[in-house]
Enzyme design. Sequence first.
Site, PDB file in Angstrom:
ATOM      1  N   SER A  76       0.824  -1.147   0.077  1.00 28.69           N
ATOM      2  CA  SER A  76      -0.234   0.152   0.328  1.00 28.69           C
ATOM      3  C   SER A  76       0.947   1.202  -0.071  1.00 28.69           C
ATOM      4  CB  SER A  76      -0.748  -0.228   1.367  1.00 28.69           C
ATOM      5  OG  SER A  76      -2.011   1.086   1.195  1.00 28.69           O
ATOM      6  N   LYS A 108      -3.608  10.319  -8.119  1.00 23.98           N
ATOM      7  CA  LYS A 108      -3.947   9.321  -7.396  1.00 23.98           C
ATOM      8  C   LYS A 108      -5.366   8.912  -7.744  1.00 23.98           C
ATOM      9  CE  LYS A 108      -4.199   7.216  -2.795  1.00 23.98           C
ATOM     10  NZ  LYS A 108      -5.426   6.792  -2.916  1.00 23.98           N
TER      11      LYS A 108
END
EC number: 6.5.1.2
Length: 683
Positions: A76, A108
């Site tokens: 992550s 993102k």
Amino acid sequence: MRWQRLAEEVREHQFRYYVRDAPIISDGEFDALLRELQELEDRHPDLRTPDSPTQLVGGGFATDFTPVDHLERMLSLDNVFDVDELRAWAARVEAETGPDLHYLCEVKIDGVALNLVYERGKLVRAATRGDGRTGEDVTLNARTIEDVPGELSAGGEFPVPELLEVRGEVYLRLADFEALNAAIVAEGKPPYANPRNTAAGSLRQKDPAVTARRRLRMICHGLGRIEGYTPASQFEAYRALSAWGLPVSEHTRRVRGIDAVIERVAYWGEHRHDIEHEIDGQVIKVDETSLQRRLGATSRAPRWAIAYKYPPEEATTKLRAIEVNVGRTGRVTPFAVMEPVVIAGSTVAMATLHNASEVKRKGVLIGDTVTIRKAGDVIPEVLGPVVDARTGAEREFVMPTHCPECGTELAPEKEGDADIRCPNQRSCPAQLRERVYHVAGRSAFDIEALGYEAAIDLLQSGAIGDEGDLFDLDEARLLTTSLFTNKNGSLSANGKRLLENLDAAKDRPLWRVLVGLSIRHVGPTAARALAAEFGSMERIEQASVDELAATDGVGPTIAAAVAEWFTVDWHRAIVAKWRAAGVRMVDERDESIERTLEGLSIVVTGSLQGFSRDGAKEAILARGGKAAGSVSKKTAFVVVGDAPGAKAAKAEELGVPILDEEGFVRLLAEGPAAVAAEEPESG
């Protein structure tokens, strides 16, 4: 124990988010919970166990599909939420690597992670992230995604590797999400909450044909295991992926130093809605792969990358009621009354619902927990209900049959209209005050001293009967109001200022007068076009629908609305009153200004130092040009100022010449022959 309760709460929300694809809180609220848990563990390190939610990637895999191990772990990203935290991360990185690094800045995407494996150029497996080590096999579904090639292209400079594991984000374009929701609501089903959850659910359909109909897209943003090729940098890796036919983002930029990174973060913070899909931040990566290896990773995230999360623009709250508002053209609009909630730095308690059909399409009920969004200065929007939070006490909204202000029966203007209207345009109190207030608006006469409360007071006191009386106001009539009268019975300072403002407004250009008339569909752009074409109110009033529609930038819908407006007696009476009061109804062309832009379409994007937005448009129109709002192949030039939007990128794509402000000034003065296309450096 606080840690235990918080950890259990975070685990429950992770399960709902990653496994069930049905969260009941917003991303911002989840981030806040996870951050609180992380801070608690920072203060008490003994609480940080291997199974803590802060140490796990995702929420574990669902059991619907075959478990599959990733070749390399799918990590992550750690998050930062402000510039100080971003600088602190960069300082830690540069303490290890040295200063003045090259960073890669990427948007993102708010989607769902997917891992692709290619052997000798052929796709052999696609899997979800799962817990980072083991995901679920969704190969058949991934093959239905248009952006995912079944076989890699020969790469030229970059030979296809023997083995390639590539990571990316699967998402739904906003337009496709809206179309999908409209279709399922038409079938009587509840709408999907947001594009991210819909993409996740679509990727995990048991029937690949269902996935194929969802129009999923993908952007690749990282590598796992690779054999037969070692990229020197992340930027080079993206070039290779593109050469092999894999999709990469066109918005990625390679910059030097953290100050340049912060500029990119700020830019996309302002322009995040210029992209076809949702984004919730920027991902910043150290570009050089040798430095990435030196920096390494923690148990859950690489140290060489960070996610800068923008302030949450979505939140969940309670929908207390749905009420209706009557606008200046009679349109009756339902709006949501909610428990106040802070989004994007401001408190939101109301949001528009547009019309009864939209309420039904969104599937919201009074009493629902709803997800709302507020993007910058954009009006808050109700996205949809959190269906899992329903108790059974919710009830449907019923649109009123009569106007809540004047009691007139409501009806659509014509058969098939989604909007219903109050037909009592002339005397409905709501429409009257909205029209009077609109006359004073910045896009119309720009009368600073005439606010909403003033509009109400002028009408209720009888100082004016409608907007036609505004420019004939005098001191005697203002003294009948409470807002503009002092306690001793004299005219207040605001009253004097209103009379001065009204007198100055009489000399506004014709396009502002047109906007002030509240003609449906006629905003500043159409009004400017009509004023430039016809030059006087009299000529516009006498023009046929065909003549009006032939005006560049007007078209048949606006033309019909203008022609129809002038057929109404009391509409023409407003124009007559304004004319009698001295409002200028003619635009006199300044013959000293050369028509250097005759017939040219010019688009301005971003902020200019020497021109306001209106000033730039008026400068173009005064020289015979068209101040267009969008870029097309017919656009002659695009003028780019500070913080330009997607129009600059569109100009590059179409090969339209781009000018900076200096070039724009030369273009105005000397015409197109005097300028060459200038493309500002992208950062």
